[in-house]
Enzyme design. Structure first.
Site, PDB file in Angstrom:
ATOM      1  N   SER A  42      -5.855   6.050  -6.494  1.00 38.96           N
ATOM      2  CA  SER A  42      -4.522   6.316  -5.979  1.00 38.96           C
ATOM      3  C   SER A  42      -4.631   7.226  -4.762  1.00 38.96           C
ATOM      4  O   SER A  42      -5.334   6.910  -3.813  1.00 38.96           O
ATOM      5  CB  SER A  42      -3.628   6.910  -7.068  1.00 38.96           C
ATOM      6  OG  SER A  42      -2.312   7.093  -6.607  1.00 38.96           O
ATOM      7  N   ASP A 176       0.017   6.078   0.706  1.00 39.68           N
ATOM      8  CA  ASP A 176      -1.078   6.757   0.014  1.00 39.68           C
ATOM      9  C   ASP A 176      -2.242   5.784  -0.149  1.00 39.68           C
ATOM     10  O   ASP A 176      -2.213   4.657   0.357  1.00 39.68           O
ATOM     11  CB  ASP A 176      -0.603   7.327  -1.321  1.00 39.68           C
ATOM     12  CG  ASP A 176      -0.417   6.271  -2.394  1.00 39.68           C
ATOM     13  OD1 ASP A 176      -0.079   5.126  -2.042  1.00 39.68           O
ATOM     14  OD2 ASP A 176      -0.612   6.586  -3.583  1.00 39.68           O
ATOM     15  N   ASP A 178      -3.540   3.833  -2.437  1.00 40.03           N
ATOM     16  CA  ASP A 178      -3.401   2.473  -2.965  1.00 40.03           C
ATOM     17  C   ASP A 178      -2.062   1.842  -2.605  1.00 40.03           C
ATOM     18  O   ASP A 178      -1.688   0.801  -3.136  1.00 40.03           O
ATOM     19  CB  ASP A 178      -3.643   2.438  -4.475  1.00 40.03           C
ATOM     20  CG  ASP A 178      -2.602   3.203  -5.280  1.00 40.03           C
ATOM     21  OD1 ASP A 178      -1.951   4.091  -4.699  1.00 40.03           O
ATOM     22  OD2 ASP A 178      -2.458   2.927  -6.482  1.00 40.03           O
ATOM     23  N   ASP A 180       1.154   2.541  -3.038  1.00 40.67           N
ATOM     24  CA  ASP A 180       2.356   2.455  -3.871  1.00 40.67           C
ATOM     25  C   ASP A 180       3.286   3.647  -3.657  1.00 40.67           C
ATOM     26  O   ASP A 180       4.311   3.758  -4.326  1.00 40.67           O
ATOM     27  CB  ASP A 180       2.008   2.294  -5.358  1.00 40.67           C
ATOM     28  CG  ASP A 180       1.158   3.426  -5.919  1.00 40.67           C
ATOM     29  OD1 ASP A 180       0.930   4.425  -5.215  1.00 40.67           O
ATOM     30  OD2 ASP A 180       0.716   3.309  -7.080  1.00 40.67           O
ATOM     31  N   GLU A 259      10.773   8.440  -7.345  1.00 45.92           N
ATOM     32  CA  GLU A 259      10.383   9.801  -7.715  1.00 45.92           C
ATOM     33  C   GLU A 259       9.896  10.558  -6.485  1.00 45.92           C
ATOM     34  O   GLU A 259       9.545   9.974  -5.466  1.00 45.92           O
ATOM     35  CB  GLU A 259       9.350   9.803  -8.828  1.00 45.92           C
ATOM     36  CG  GLU A 259       8.073   9.072  -8.551  1.00 45.92           C
ATOM     37  CD  GLU A 259       7.076   9.217  -9.683  1.00 45.92           C
ATOM     38  OE1 GLU A 259       7.121  10.235 -10.388  1.00 45.92           O
ATOM     39  OE2 GLU A 259       6.237   8.320  -9.861  1.00 45.92           O
ATOM     40  N   SER A 261       7.336  12.019  -5.604  1.00 44.55           N
ATOM     41  CA  SER A 261       5.997  11.808  -5.052  1.00 44.55           C
ATOM     42  C   SER A 261       5.953  10.642  -4.073  1.00 44.55           C
ATOM     43  O   SER A 261       4.973  10.485  -3.350  1.00 44.55           O
ATOM     44  CB  SER A 261       4.999  11.559  -6.185  1.00 44.55           C
ATOM     45  OG  SER A 261       5.368  10.405  -6.907  1.00 44.55           O
ATOM     46  N   HIS A 263       6.924   7.196  -5.024  1.00 39.60           N
ATOM     47  CA  HIS A 263       7.033   5.879  -5.659  1.00 39.60           C
ATOM     48  C   HIS A 263       8.494   5.422  -5.585  1.00 39.60           C
ATOM     49  O   HIS A 263       9.388   6.130  -6.040  1.00 39.60           O
ATOM     50  CB  HIS A 263       6.627   5.954  -7.132  1.00 39.60           C
ATOM     51  CG  HIS A 263       5.181   6.238  -7.371  1.00 39.60           C
ATOM     52  ND1 HIS A 263       4.224   5.253  -7.321  1.00 39.60           N
ATOM     53  CD2 HIS A 263       4.528   7.387  -7.665  1.00 39.60           C
ATOM     54  CE1 HIS A 263       3.043   5.786  -7.579  1.00 39.60           C
ATOM     55  NE2 HIS A 263       3.195   7.076  -7.794  1.00 39.60           N
TER      56      HIS A 263
END
Length: 395
Positions: A42, A176, A178, A180, A259, A261, A263
């Protein structure tokens, strides 16, 4: 190695190569195989590689992950002789996004792939949509030689800010490792944090779907819930973590989730998984409804807030500290929400303490009407934490 292991249990393997995690999710919806596994770190450093696992189109988490771990340790496997075939699904993914997204005009956009998995697909997607794309760090390199691929950290967005401002572009998008999680930079070079992105996305969805449910995590601004309510939507607060958000979206039949972060989950005309490249395309679609000179982020509401604050501890201690804090804290005229750690809401703001899902850290965040209110809430949390752990790191 993982393909060989799966094959040895009698299962057939479809190898889709080096792709983003959302493309794996897409594959479980578009190929005749609802299960998948991705080797990824990630946004973490390369030494933190692990698995993201999909079973029947749902992400495994919590006890299901631990059960699988115990089975691996016991070597409790079936035996058989499966097959392996390779499928390139990237063109199908690009085609699906271009059918889904309608840009009313071309947009000049900078993208920062951070040398992560977005490097193999992002530029192609946005060029196919008709954008003028200015790519940064879009060569796949797991050493991440330019900056760490975590768009939730402002220091990782400096290069993108500079390109957007210097070239007079309309927007910057960052991904990021990966791909997502999404970061957004306005034409002025301001960071548009994910809860503010969610306000933009919520307004767009609620224009057509009044009464829609929208899920967000405990770290998000109270302004998001207020914005959803103002547009006749239903705000739903959830535990942090992409699997928790995804499960809540399914349970509530929500049309959007997100969220802090980064996502973002669309469940209106996309299958409800977190996909930063698709979320970026949705932002471009909204932007295309306005003239190039307009700043769609200028009318976002504002409060004073901190970024996510991390205090290093251990995986064992982080949960104990949160439990002790909840059982001993003393805040007057407040409301405690304990769905994930504790979010304490006051008349003039709120503070959050929770244990990180992915690292040996405590996570804190604060928001208030003014700088003075913010400092007051932080001081209260600091005093209560020091009472139970005098040697804990400061914030």
């Amino acid at each position: 190695w993982i393909a060989a292991g799966i094959k040895s249990t009698g299962c057939n393997v479809i190898n889709i190569g080096i792709v983003s995690t959302p493309i794996l999710y897409f594959a479980t919806h578009s190929l005749p195989c609802p299960n998948g596994v991705m080797i990824t770190g990630s946004h973490n450093p390369r030494d933190y590689n692990g698995f993201k696992i999909v079973e029947d189109k749902r992400t495994l988490s919590g006890e299901a992950i631990q059960d699988l771990r115990l089975r691996v340790l016991k070597k409790d496997f079936l035996k058989g002789a499966g097959s392996v075939k390779t499928v390139d699904i990237k063109d199908s993914y690009i085609e699906e996004i271009t059918k889904n997204i309608n840009l009313r005009r071309p947009i000049k956009v900078a993208i920062d792939c951070g040398n992560g998995a977005a490097s193999v697909i992002a530029q192609k997607v946005y060029e196919k949509l008709g954008c003028e794309v200015h790519p940064l760090f879009n060569e796949l390199d797991g050493d991440f030689p330019n900056h760490h691929p975590d768009p939730s950290r402002p220091e990782n967005l400096q290069d993108l800010k500079e390109v957007v401002r210097e070239k007079g572009l309309e927007i910057g998008l960052a991904f990021d490792g990966d791909a997502d999680r999404l970061g957004v930079i306005s034409k002025k070079g301001d960071i548009i944090f994910p809860d503010m992105q969610m306000i933009i996305f919520s307004r767009s969805i609620l224009e057509e779907k009044k009464g829609a449910k929208i899920v967000f995590d405990v770290k998000c601004s109270k302004l998001l819930a207020e914005a959803i309510t103002e547009r006749e939507g239903i705000p739903i607060m959830s535990k942090t973590g992409h699997s928790h958000i995804k499960d809540r979206i399914l349970k509530e039949k929500a049309l959007l989730g997100g969220e802090m972060s980064g996502h973002i989950f669309f469940n209106d005309k996309w299958p409800g998984f977190d996909d930063a490249i698709y979320a970026g395309a949705r932002m471009l679609e909204i932007l295309s409804n306005f003239s190039p000179g307009e700043n769609i982020f200028s009318n976002l509401p504002e409060l004073v807030s901190t970024p996510e604050i991390n205090i290093e501890t251990t995986d064992e201690e982080k949960f104990k500290i949160v439990e002790e804090f909840i059982s001993t804290f003393n805040f007057k005229n407040s409301k405690a929400i304990t769905i994930d750690g504790v979010r304490v809401e006051f008349e003039k703001g709120w503070g959050l303490l929770r244990a990180s899902n992915t690292s040996p850290n405590l996570v804190l965040r604060f928001e208030a009407n003014s700088k003075e209110d913010l400092e007051s809430i932080q001081d209260s949390f600091r005093e209560n934490l020091k009472r139970i752990r005098p040697n804990l790191g400061d914030f």
